[in-house]
Enzyme design. Structure first.
Site, PDB file in Angstrom:
ATOM      1  N   GLU A 143      40.290  33.588  53.416  1.00 24.77           N
ATOM      2  CA  GLU A 143      41.142  34.414  52.557  1.00 24.77           C
ATOM      3  C   GLU A 143      40.749  35.882  52.711  1.00 24.77           C
ATOM      4  O   GLU A 143      39.563  36.217  52.823  1.00 24.77           O
ATOM      5  CB  GLU A 143      41.003  33.983  51.096  1.00 24.77           C
ATOM      6  CG  GLU A 143      41.927  34.715  50.138  1.00 24.77           C
ATOM      7  CD  GLU A 143      41.922  34.090  48.745  1.00 24.77           C
ATOM      8  OE1 GLU A 143      42.099  32.856  48.660  1.00 24.77           O
ATOM      9  OE2 GLU A 143      41.720  34.825  47.766  1.00 24.77           O
ATOM     10  N   GLU A 181      43.163  43.069  45.612  1.00 26.77           N
ATOM     11  CA  GLU A 181      43.423  42.827  44.190  1.00 26.77           C
ATOM     12  C   GLU A 181      43.410  44.169  43.462  1.00 26.77           C
ATOM     13  O   GLU A 181      42.402  44.884  43.490  1.00 26.77           O
ATOM     14  CB  GLU A 181      42.377  41.887  43.588  1.00 26.77           C
ATOM     15  CG  GLU A 181      42.447  40.483  44.146  1.00 26.77           C
ATOM     16  CD  GLU A 181      41.350  39.585  43.599  1.00 26.77           C
ATOM     17  OE1 GLU A 181      41.681  38.525  43.039  1.00 26.77           O
ATOM     18  OE2 GLU A 181      40.168  39.958  43.723  1.00 26.77           O
ATOM     19  N   ASP A 201      41.647  39.431  50.700  1.00 23.83           N
ATOM     20  CA  ASP A 201      42.233  39.823  49.410  1.00 23.83           C
ATOM     21  C   ASP A 201      42.339  41.328  49.219  1.00 23.83           C
ATOM     22  O   ASP A 201      41.368  42.058  49.428  1.00 23.83           O
ATOM     23  CB  ASP A 201      41.360  39.324  48.246  1.00 23.83           C
ATOM     24  CG  ASP A 201      41.322  37.824  48.132  1.00 23.83           C
ATOM     25  OD1 ASP A 201      42.285  37.171  48.526  1.00 23.83           O
ATOM     26  OD2 ASP A 201      40.304  37.307  47.633  1.00 23.83           O
TER      27      ASP A 201
END
Length: 286
Positions: A102, A106, A104
């Site tokens: 993953e 955010e 990310d």
């Protein structure tokens, strides 16, 4: 003979487009709503969307396909005003339970007047806990800005308006996990996370300010679609594997150092309470 040659060029071009993907004309061409379709609204003929968070639900969407290496970018306008406790996420995910890859972005909401924080994280072969946080140097709710993840055999680069804010090098030769084996889909969510998002959970979401809105447009995915030609991911001729994308340019490196010097507020590599000895990838540099 000329006619045949022209057709050959056209078919080669079309094959290349199919191989690496192309910018979608509308949201639904490359994406699907995965969570709370009542909270995602298409705008401008489907070329832009609005995500909504209220006390009843957040929402999310995902790409129709997975991709193995490439580049994905979106223009996003984040929640204005008091957005504490909210998280707008844009990420790549292998959608596997035990051995997850993953990458990310955010975006952690803030109290009015405080800087917006973007947190990046990297999971490879199920290993995560590699958070870094940067305070953005502009108001990301005032207008759209471009957020990009480049993923190739050499490194992962997170960029904001073409300014690198995070580089994670491929150092698998030293036994450090790097996302090489699994394709990943493109995801985004808008949700409530006031147990950790703003000042470690000290600032709670103010539902009196709801609903909260984030806006997206210019969805751009260029990569090896899966399912697709098996040799795409290993093809060194893919543009994102070219010499210009194997390391930061001198100007990109200068901007990257500027971000880290002036805007980085947390780096797991320097968190001695979590890592008395910095993890080995922290010495990889740029």
């Amino acid at each position: 003979m000329v006619h045949t040659a022209v057709l050959s060029v056209i078919f080669s071009f079309l094959a290349l487009v199919a191989l690496v993907g192309a910018r979608p004309a509308t949201f639904l061409q490359d994406f699907r709503i995965t969570w709370a379709d009542t909270h995602i609204k298409q705008l401008q003929g489907g070329t832009a969307i609005q995500l909504k968070l209220d006390p009843s639900s957040g929402c999310g969407f995902a790409s129709n396909k997975q991709y193995h290496y490439g580049r994905v970018s979106m223009k996003i306008k984040l929640i204005p005003g008091d957005s504490a406790g909210t998280v707008t996420a844009f990420y790549l995910n292998s959608d596997t339970d035990t051995v997850r890859d993953e990458l990310d972005f955010e975006f952690l909401g803030n109290r009015s007047g405080q800087p917006y924080t973007v947190q990046t994280n990297v999971y490879a072969h199920g290993k995560g806990d590699r958070e870094q946080r940067v305070n953005l140097w502009f108001d990301p709710a005032a207008d759209y800005h471009t957020y990009t993840i480049l993923w190739n055999h050499y490194h992962v680069v997170f960029s904001v308006d073409n300014v690198p804010v995070r580089v994670f090098k491929n150092t698998e030769r030293r036994g450090i996990p790097y996302p090489t084996l699994q394709p990943m889909g493109v995801y985004s969510t808008l949700w409530e996370a006031d147990d950790w998002a703003t000042r470690g959970g000290l600032e709670k979401i103010d539902w009196g300010k709801a609903p909260f809105y984030a806006y997206y447009k210019d969805f751009d995915i260029e990569g090896c679609a899966v399912p697709g030609p098996a040799n795409c991911a290993s093809n060194p001729n893919n543009w994102w594997e070219g010499p210009a994308y194997r390391q930061l340019s001198p100007e990109q490196a200068r901007l990257y150092r500027w971000v880290r010097t002036n805007h980085m507020i947390y780096d797991y590599c320097t968190d001695k309470s979590r890592y008395p000895v910095p993890p080995p990838e922290c010495w990889a540099g740029i």
